[in-house]
Design a protein around this motif. Structure first.
Motif, PDB file in Angstrom:
ATOM      1  N   LYS A   1      78.792  99.107 -20.056  1.00 29.06           N
ATOM      2  CA  LYS A   1      77.651  98.716 -20.882  1.00 29.06           C
ATOM      3  C   LYS A   1      76.921  97.507 -20.298  1.00 29.06           C
ATOM      4  O   LYS A   1      75.777  97.226 -20.658  1.00 29.06           O
ATOM      5  CB  LYS A   1      78.109  98.414 -22.319  1.00 29.06           C
ATOM      6  CG  LYS A   1      78.593  99.655 -23.078  1.00 29.06           C
ATOM      7  CD  LYS A   1      77.512 100.739 -23.147  1.00 29.06           C
ATOM      8  CE  LYS A   1      77.965 101.991 -23.869  1.00 29.06           C
ATOM      9  NZ  LYS A   1      78.129 101.780 -25.315  1.00 29.06           N
TER      10      LYS A   1
ATOM     11  N   TYR B   1      72.843  97.352 -19.846  1.00 28.87           N
ATOM     12  CA  TYR B   1      71.947  96.231 -20.154  1.00 28.87           C
ATOM     13  C   TYR B   1      70.999  95.968 -18.981  1.00 28.87           C
ATOM     14  O   TYR B   1      69.790  95.811 -19.178  1.00 28.87           O
ATOM     15  CB  TYR B   1      72.766  94.969 -20.464  1.00 28.87           C
ATOM     16  CG  TYR B   1      71.902  93.754 -20.739  1.00 28.87           C
ATOM     17  CD1 TYR B   1      71.454  93.474 -22.032  1.00 28.87           C
ATOM     18  CD2 TYR B   1      71.520  92.888 -19.712  1.00 28.87           C
ATOM     19  CE1 TYR B   1      70.651  92.369 -22.288  1.00 28.87           C
ATOM     20  CE2 TYR B   1      70.717  91.788 -19.955  1.00 28.87           C
ATOM     21  CZ  TYR B   1      70.286  91.530 -21.243  1.00 28.87           C
ATOM     22  OH  TYR B   1      69.481  90.452 -21.489  1.00 28.87           O
TER      23      TYR B   1
ATOM     24  N   ALA C   1      66.680  99.594 -26.386  1.00 32.88           N
ATOM     25  CA  ALA C   1      68.001 100.042 -26.834  1.00 32.88           C
ATOM     26  C   ALA C   1      69.078  99.679 -25.819  1.00 32.88           C
ATOM     27  O   ALA C   1      70.181  99.246 -26.177  1.00 32.88           O
ATOM     28  CB  ALA C   1      67.985 101.553 -27.072  1.00 32.88           C
ATOM     29  N   CYS C   2      68.746  99.837 -24.539  1.00 32.27           N
ATOM     30  CA  CYS C   2      69.726  99.549 -23.489  1.00 32.27           C
ATOM     31  C   CYS C   2      69.995  98.056 -23.343  1.00 32.27           C
ATOM     32  O   CYS C   2      71.087  97.655 -22.908  1.00 32.27           O
ATOM     33  CB  CYS C   2      69.256 100.102 -22.148  1.00 32.27           C
ATOM     34  SG  CYS C   2      69.251 101.911 -22.044  1.00 32.27           S
TER      35      CYS C   2
ATOM     36  N   LYS D   1      70.079  95.714 -25.754  1.00 30.79           N
ATOM     37  CA  LYS D   1      70.483  95.049 -26.986  1.00 30.79           C
ATOM     38  C   LYS D   1      71.562  94.019 -26.691  1.00 30.79           C
ATOM     39  O   LYS D   1      72.351  94.150 -25.762  1.00 30.79           O
ATOM     40  CB  LYS D   1      70.998  96.077 -27.994  1.00 30.79           C
ATOM     41  CG  LYS D   1      69.896  96.910 -28.636  1.00 30.79           C
ATOM     42  CD  LYS D   1      70.454  97.814 -29.719  1.00 30.79           C
ATOM     43  CE  LYS D   1      69.332  98.580 -30.431  1.00 30.79           C
ATOM     44  NZ  LYS D   1      69.854  99.465 -31.494  1.00 30.79           N
TER      45      LYS D   1
ATOM     46  N   SER E   1      74.277  93.217 -28.379  1.00 30.65           N
ATOM     47  CA  SER E   1      75.634  93.718 -28.601  1.00 30.65           C
ATOM     48  C   SER E   1      75.910  94.924 -27.714  1.00 30.65           C
ATOM     49  O   SER E   1      75.191  95.931 -27.765  1.00 30.65           O
ATOM     50  CB  SER E   1      75.826  94.095 -30.070  1.00 30.65           C
ATOM     51  OG  SER E   1      77.095  94.692 -30.272  1.00 30.65           O
TER      52      SER E   1
ATOM     53  N   LYS F   1      78.229  97.177 -27.882  1.00 33.51           N
ATOM     54  CA  LYS F   1      78.595  98.401 -28.590  1.00 33.51           C
ATOM     55  C   LYS F   1      77.380  99.138 -29.146  1.00 33.51           C
ATOM     56  O   LYS F   1      77.473 100.329 -29.472  1.00 33.51           O
ATOM     57  CB  LYS F   1      79.581  98.082 -29.720  1.00 33.51           C
ATOM     58  CG  LYS F   1      79.023  97.184 -30.815  1.00 33.51           C
ATOM     59  CD  LYS F   1      80.085  96.881 -31.869  1.00 33.51           C
ATOM     60  CE  LYS F   1      79.574  95.950 -32.951  1.00 33.51           C
ATOM     61  NZ  LYS F   1      78.412  96.511 -33.691  1.00 33.51           N
ATOM     62  N   ASP F   2      76.250  98.443 -29.239  1.00 36.21           N
ATOM     63  CA  ASP F   2      75.038  99.082 -29.760  1.00 36.21           C
ATOM     64  C   ASP F   2      74.204  99.746 -28.671  1.00 36.21           C
ATOM     65  O   ASP F   2      73.209 100.416 -28.969  1.00 36.21           O
ATOM     66  CB  ASP F   2      74.175  98.045 -30.488  1.00 36.21           C
ATOM     67  CG  ASP F   2      74.835  97.532 -31.758  1.00 36.21           C
ATOM     68  OD1 ASP F   2      75.640  98.288 -32.346  1.00 36.21           O
ATOM     69  OD2 ASP F   2      74.556  96.372 -32.148  1.00 36.21           O
ATOM     70  N   ARG F   3      74.589  99.570 -27.412  1.00 37.54           N
ATOM     71  CA  ARG F   3      73.830 100.181 -26.314  1.00 37.54           C
ATOM     72  C   ARG F   3      74.239 101.630 -26.121  1.00 37.54           C
ATOM     73  O   ARG F   3      75.419 101.967 -26.252  1.00 37.54           O
ATOM     74  CB  ARG F   3      74.054  99.394 -25.009  1.00 37.54           C
ATOM     75  CG  ARG F   3      73.613  97.955 -25.088  1.00 37.54           C
ATOM     76  CD  ARG F   3      74.075  97.149 -23.872  1.00 37.54           C
ATOM     77  NE  ARG F   3      74.057  95.715 -24.159  1.00 37.54           N
ATOM     78  CZ  ARG F   3      74.838  94.824 -23.600  1.00 37.54           C
ATOM     79  NH1 ARG F   3      75.723  95.216 -22.675  1.00 37.54           N
ATOM     80  NH2 ARG F   3      74.764  93.545 -23.933  1.00 37.54           N
ATOM     81  N   PRO F   4      73.304 102.500 -25.772  1.00 39.89           N
ATOM     82  CA  PRO F   4      73.617 103.924 -25.611  1.00 39.89           C
ATOM     83  C   PRO F   4      74.376 104.198 -24.320  1.00 39.89           C
ATOM     84  O   PRO F   4      74.398 103.371 -23.398  1.00 39.89           O
ATOM     85  CB  PRO F   4      72.232 104.576 -25.579  1.00 39.89           C
ATOM     86  CG  PRO F   4      71.330 103.510 -25.027  1.00 39.89           C
ATOM     87  CD  PRO F   4      71.866 102.223 -25.562  1.00 39.89           C
TER      88      PRO F   4
END
Length: 514
Positions: free
Chosen positions: A411, A415, A488-489, A491, A493, A495-498
């Motif tokens: 993740k 980001y 979205a990528c 974010k 946090s 855990k909130d990223r796709p």
């Protein structure tokens, strides 16, 4: 034994040793360093083949005499290589007397004795090719020498004045298993190809070294590529990444990049051609990696062009269309999905940014520079933390959790991809002076959606639309969806990223309707 010179010869000193004398002569001046007695024996056999065998023997000697112990070959490997060279010599020249009762037999005998007394702690001995496999037709000798050199290089760490070439497979095959085809190249070959590593051939520089454009003749390039699966249209230019070993961490970066790229292959990853572990003409350790040359430079050059001029006036900068930017984003997403979801062990790139995205002649993107990459352990409980490995990456693209000492995950790459995508669309770097006082690239875009999507978009972008009514709305919708993916990528946090596979599907959907 081969040169007839002692290490205490007056011509040698602390800065110029016997191994330097031999290393500088490999590839094109071997005859200058060979003992005259051995030269006399060459007249009895196929001189070209005998000279090739002598060159390989000298190469073995240089490897074993490397300053750094970790780069010297194991004696078991050395024995196997010597035996292979002897078989090649016998099969192609018929020379079974002089070189098996003289200095060559001595070399093999010493290796056999040492192989029984020294620990075999590094590599398994490669199987020695059967004599029945030796080609005896015209041209067979050259192919047999290549086969011998393949057995000579089971690891890049064994190649001081040569390279271990691990060629990638078919261009479209994403399987991580490699089919290596090894060949050798000397430091002097690279020196010549870059005109002495001239600044005129310098195409880029990074934290651990510099990248040069090397020019070779077409036959030499074909020899390097072999049956690698790399398209035979790359021409005569090859990218040569030379590591600055004075920089702390440079050797580790070299090893990481080679080991990572040697085990994987994907259309949208830069193609490894070979590595060079050698000594330069001053006797200092030398490390380089050769890659397929990317004609169109880096994404950084396209997004942030330098305005130049010539005698005709200003040179018009190259500009990426919206469609091209969508396609490049898809290429990068494909590569990250492969690294994160399709390799045996997940791989984190750790330094995704425009400067590490290269563009080929067909405008396809390739992820490059794996010097900071991490291959995650097979067991999740062993996952690495940024607090123990150090924060990796480039300011502006580093995931915020890494600054808190959180564990390294895929993740983090997600980001970086999100920030990269926002930069591709806005034309603004995350380190732009405007981003201060709590404002960053992510917030800047978030505050502008959906009403000001066109306003924040890179003014250099040529949005190719027709004059039909409604096209402006279609372009605006595509941009909004692209920005949403970037947000979205990136974010805060993790855990909130796709997942990158979901990102890939969404990007392809956008391109299909554009």
């Amino acid at each position: 034994m081969l040169t007839g010179k002692k290490i205490t010869d007056p011509m040698f000193d602390r800065s110029y040793k016997l191994q330097n004398f031999v290393s500088n002569a490999l590839s094109d001046r071997v005859i200058d360093v060979i003992d005259p007695f051995n030269l006399h024996e060459l007249s009895r056999y196929d001189a070209a083949m005998a000279m090739d065998c002598l060159e390989m023997l000298l190469d073995i000697g240089v490897r074993c005499a490397l300053e750094s112990p970790q780069f010297r070959p194991d004696i078991k490997d050395t024995l196997s290589i010597l035996e292979t060279v002897r078989r090649v010599f016998e099969d192609n020249t018929g020379g079974t007397e002089t070189y098996t009762t003289g200095s060559f037999q001595d070399a093999v005998l010493v290796a056999q004795i040492n192989s029984r007394s020294l620990p075999w702690n590094r590599l398994e001995v490669p199987e020695v090719p059967s004599r029945n496999l030796v080609e005896r037709n015209s041209g067979g000798a050259d192919r047999n020498v290549a086969a011998t050199r393949q057995s000579m290089d089971p690891s890049p760490q064994m190649a001081p004045n040569s390279v271990t070439v691990s060629y990638t497979r078919q261009l479209r095959d994403p399987s991580p298993q490699m089919a290596p085809n090894l060949a050798t190249v000397s430091y002097m070959d690279l020196h010549k190809a870059t005109n002495g590593f001239s600044s005129a051939n310098l195409v880029g520089a990074g934290g651990f070294g510099s990248v040069y454009k090397g020019t070779f003749d077409q036959e030499y390039v074909r020899l390097l590529l072999g049956d690698s699966g790399i398209e035979d249209e790359i021409g005569i230019a090859i990218a040569i990444k030379v590591f600055n070993l004075q920089r702390r961490g440079a050797v580790k970066s070299f090893n990481t990049e080679y080991q990572t790229l040697n085990d994987i292959d994907h259309t949208y990853l830069v193609k490894l051609i070979t590595t060079c572990t050698s000594v330069d003409q001053d006797g200092h350790d030398f490390r380089a990696i050769l890659f397929e040359f990317m004609d169109q430079g880096s994404l950084e050059m396209w997004l942030h062009p330098t305005y130049k001029s010539n005698h005709h006036g200003p040179i018009k900068p190259r500009i990426l269309t919206l469609y091209a930017r969508i396609s490049i984003g898809i290429d990068i997403a494909y590569a990250l999905d492969y690294l994160h979801n399709q390799c045996k062990n997940q791989i984190i790139h750790c330094d995704l940014k425009p400067g590490n995205i290269l563009i080929d002649k067909n405008m396809f993107a390739r992820i490059a520079d794996f010097g900071l990459a991490i291959t995650l352990p097979e067991y999740p409980s062993m996952n690495l933390c940024s607090s123990s490995t150090g924060i990796r990456g480039t300011t502006g693209y580093i995931a915020p959790e890494y600054g808190l000492g959180c564990k390294m995950t895929t993740k983090g790459d997600t980001y970086s991809f999100g920030i990269l995508l926002l930069e591709m669309l806005t034309g603004k770097k995350p380190t732009n002076r405007m981003f201060r006082g709590g404002l960053n690239l992510h917030n800047f875009v978030s505050l502008s959606l959906p009403d000001d999507v066109i306003k924040i978009t890179d003014p250099l972008m040529k949005v190719m639309t027709s004059a039909n009514k409604g096209d402006d709305k279609r372009v605006e919708d595509c941009l909004t969806r692209m920005y949403s993916i970037g947000l979205a990528c990136s974010k805060t946090s993790a855990k909130d990223r796709p997942d990158m596979r979901d990102v890939l599907y969404e990007l392809e959907s956008i391109r299909n309707i554009f």
